[in-house]
Scaffold this motif. Structure first.
Motif, PDB file in Angstrom:
ATOM      1  N   PHE A  34     -59.055  45.298  52.731  1.00  0.00           N
ATOM      2  CA  PHE A  34     -59.492  44.986  51.380  1.00  0.00           C
ATOM      3  C   PHE A  34     -59.580  43.467  51.208  1.00  0.00           C
ATOM      4  O   PHE A  34     -58.781  42.720  51.773  1.00  0.00           O
ATOM      5  CB  PHE A  34     -58.499  45.545  50.355  1.00  0.00           C
ATOM      6  N   TYR A  36     -59.655  40.444  48.272  1.00  0.00           N
ATOM      7  CA  TYR A  36     -59.361  40.123  46.884  1.00  0.00           C
ATOM      8  C   TYR A  36     -59.698  38.667  46.618  1.00  0.00           C
ATOM      9  O   TYR A  36     -59.669  37.815  47.508  1.00  0.00           O
ATOM     10  CB  TYR A  36     -57.869  40.326  46.586  1.00  0.00           C
ATOM     11  N   SER A  43     -54.066  37.425  38.234  1.00  0.00           N
ATOM     12  CA  SER A  43     -53.750  38.445  39.210  1.00  0.00           C
ATOM     13  C   SER A  43     -54.889  38.602  40.215  1.00  0.00           C
ATOM     14  O   SER A  43     -55.896  37.897  40.147  1.00  0.00           O
ATOM     15  CB  SER A  43     -53.472  39.770  38.501  1.00  0.00           C
ATOM     16  N   LEU A  46     -59.873  42.938  43.058  1.00  0.00           N
ATOM     17  CA  LEU A  46     -60.447  43.553  44.253  1.00  0.00           C
ATOM     18  C   LEU A  46     -61.939  43.275  44.298  1.00  0.00           C
ATOM     19  O   LEU A  46     -62.655  43.530  43.326  1.00  0.00           O
ATOM     20  CB  LEU A  46     -60.189  45.065  44.256  1.00  0.00           C
ATOM     21  N   LEU A  97     -54.399  48.453  55.103  1.00  0.00           N
ATOM     22  CA  LEU A  97     -53.633  49.644  54.740  1.00  0.00           C
ATOM     23  C   LEU A  97     -53.152  50.344  55.995  1.00  0.00           C
ATOM     24  O   LEU A  97     -53.945  50.630  56.901  1.00  0.00           O
ATOM     25  CB  LEU A  97     -54.502  50.595  53.928  1.00  0.00           C
ATOM     26  N   TYR A 103     -49.387  48.571  51.947  1.00  0.00           N
ATOM     27  CA  TYR A 103     -50.351  47.506  52.177  1.00  0.00           C
ATOM     28  C   TYR A 103     -49.651  46.249  52.676  1.00  0.00           C
ATOM     29  O   TYR A 103     -48.601  45.873  52.174  1.00  0.00           O
ATOM     30  CB  TYR A 103     -51.081  47.191  50.874  1.00  0.00           C
TER      31      TYR A 103
ATOM     32  N   GLN B  34     -46.219  49.818  44.125  1.00  0.00           N
ATOM     33  CA  GLN B  34     -45.639  48.829  45.023  1.00  0.00           C
ATOM     34  C   GLN B  34     -45.358  47.543  44.257  1.00  0.00           C
ATOM     35  O   GLN B  34     -46.168  47.126  43.421  1.00  0.00           O
ATOM     36  CB  GLN B  34     -46.615  48.570  46.192  1.00  0.00           C
ATOM     37  N   SER B  93     -51.520  52.678  43.250  1.00  0.00           N
ATOM     38  CA  SER B  93     -52.569  53.251  44.077  1.00  0.00           C
ATOM     39  C   SER B  93     -52.974  54.579  43.453  1.00  0.00           C
ATOM     40  O   SER B  93     -52.215  55.548  43.500  1.00  0.00           O
ATOM     41  CB  SER B  93     -52.044  53.460  45.496  1.00  0.00           C
ATOM     42  N   THR B  97     -57.966  57.511  46.187  1.00  0.00           N
ATOM     43  CA  THR B  97     -58.531  56.212  46.522  1.00  0.00           C
ATOM     44  C   THR B  97     -57.493  55.399  47.271  1.00  0.00           C
ATOM     45  O   THR B  97     -56.302  55.606  47.092  1.00  0.00           O
ATOM     46  CB  THR B  97     -58.992  55.440  45.272  1.00  0.00           C
ATOM     47  N   ASP B  98     -57.954  54.520  48.122  1.00  0.00           N
ATOM     48  CA  ASP B  98     -57.041  53.624  48.824  1.00  0.00           C
ATOM     49  C   ASP B  98     -56.878  52.297  48.102  1.00  0.00           C
ATOM     50  O   ASP B  98     -56.184  51.415  48.553  1.00  0.00           O
ATOM     51  CB  ASP B  98     -57.571  53.348  50.241  1.00  0.00           C
ATOM     52  N   LYS B  99     -57.502  52.171  46.949  1.00  0.00           N
ATOM     53  CA  LYS B  99     -57.457  50.895  46.246  1.00  0.00           C
ATOM     54  C   LYS B  99     -56.094  50.651  45.629  1.00  0.00           C
ATOM     55  O   LYS B  99     -55.348  51.576  45.319  1.00  0.00           O
ATOM     56  CB  LYS B  99     -58.496  50.884  45.122  1.00  0.00           C
ATOM     57  N   LEU B 100     -55.796  49.368  45.442  1.00  0.00           N
ATOM     58  CA  LEU B 100     -54.621  48.961  44.686  1.00  0.00           C
ATOM     59  C   LEU B 100     -55.092  48.314  43.398  1.00  0.00           C
ATOM     60  O   LEU B 100     -55.978  47.461  43.425  1.00  0.00           O
ATOM     61  CB  LEU B 100     -53.795  47.936  45.472  1.00  0.00           C
ATOM     62  N   PHE B 102     -53.816  45.944  40.516  1.00  0.00           N
ATOM     63  CA  PHE B 102     -52.709  45.025  40.290  1.00  0.00           C
ATOM     64  C   PHE B 102     -52.424  44.805  38.822  1.00  0.00           C
ATOM     65  O   PHE B 102     -53.324  44.833  37.971  1.00  0.00           O
ATOM     66  CB  PHE B 102     -53.006  43.675  40.946  1.00  0.00           C
TER      67      PHE B 102
END
Lengths: 114, 112
Positions: A34, A36, A43, A46, A97, A103, B34, B93, B97-100, B102
């Motif tokens: 990923f 960012y 913050s 993505l 990942l 992560y 997380q 998460s 989906t594998d996205k995070l 924040f």
């Protein structure tokens, strides 16, 4: 433990040039990485999801022709900022990942376009 | 759309205090949550990972709890030290989906 190496840590480039940032998983294979972007005191946003062997998936509002992502192997993803302009100056961070481990993030790249 | 909020945005405390950082999320359909630490100009260091089926995780002076149904997580830091000064980020998460996603972050300063 899982380690992600990001290079370079800092780069200064002239407006109109392209910059490549590398993200490597050193001790594990990552089918998904990923990218960012982080603005000062903000913050992480993505930008895109990088999948090994296929095209990246970009988030809404991110220009895929401006931010080229290549995930050529299970341990390397690259982000190329093309025709960079001062507004592209930012802190870019990659992550990988790993199943059941969550992560792992790179140390980030500070890009300054002058 | 999942939104993650952290309170407080900034915190300055004397050394030795016990701290609670809060994280809230709007959609409880998450796979895990997380907590990360970020030092100025650096990447993120993972502190604790809580799976959706878990209630809490502990590592040293850190304890994180998760109440998925109410959309909340807290990070408890015991006996804070100047070396704990950093920005703390929580991330969720979402399912499928594998996205995070924040949170907005809490900037912590612990002074001697």
């Amino acid at each position: 433990g899982a380690v992600v190496s990001q290079h370079p840590s800092r780069v200064i480039c002239k407006s109109g040039t392209s910059v490549k940032i590398e993200c490597r998983s050193l001790d594990f294979q990552a089918t998904t990485m990923f990218w960012y972007r982080q603005f000062p005191k903000k913050s992480l946003m993505l930008m895109a999801t990088s999948n090994e062997g296929s095209k990246a998936t970009y988030e809404q509002g991110v220009e895929k022709d401006k931010f080229l992502i290549n995930h050529a192997s299970l341990t390397l993803s690259t982000l190329t900022v093309t025709s960079a302009h001062p507004e592209d100056s930012s802190f870019y961070i990659c992550s990988a990942l790993r199943a059941s481990y969550g992560y792992t993030f790179g140390s980030g790249t500070r890009l300054t376009v002058v | 759309k999942q939104e993650v909020t952290q309170i407080p945005a900034a915190l300055s405390v004397p050394e030795g205090e016990n701290l609670v950082l809060n994280c809230s999320f709007t959609d409880s359909a998450i796979y895990n949550l997380q907590w990360f630490r970020q030092d100025p100009g650096k990447g993120l260091t993972s502190l604790l990972l809580i799976q959706s089926s878990q209630r809490e995780q502990t590592s040293g002076r850190l304890n994180a709890s998760l109440d998925k149904s109410s959309g909340r997580s807290t990070l408890y830091i015991a006996a804070s030290q100047p070396g704990d000064s950093a920005t703390y980020l929580c991330a969720v998460s979402p399912y499928n989906t594998d996205k995070l996603i924040f949170g907005t972050g809490t900037r912590l300063q612990v002074f001697p």
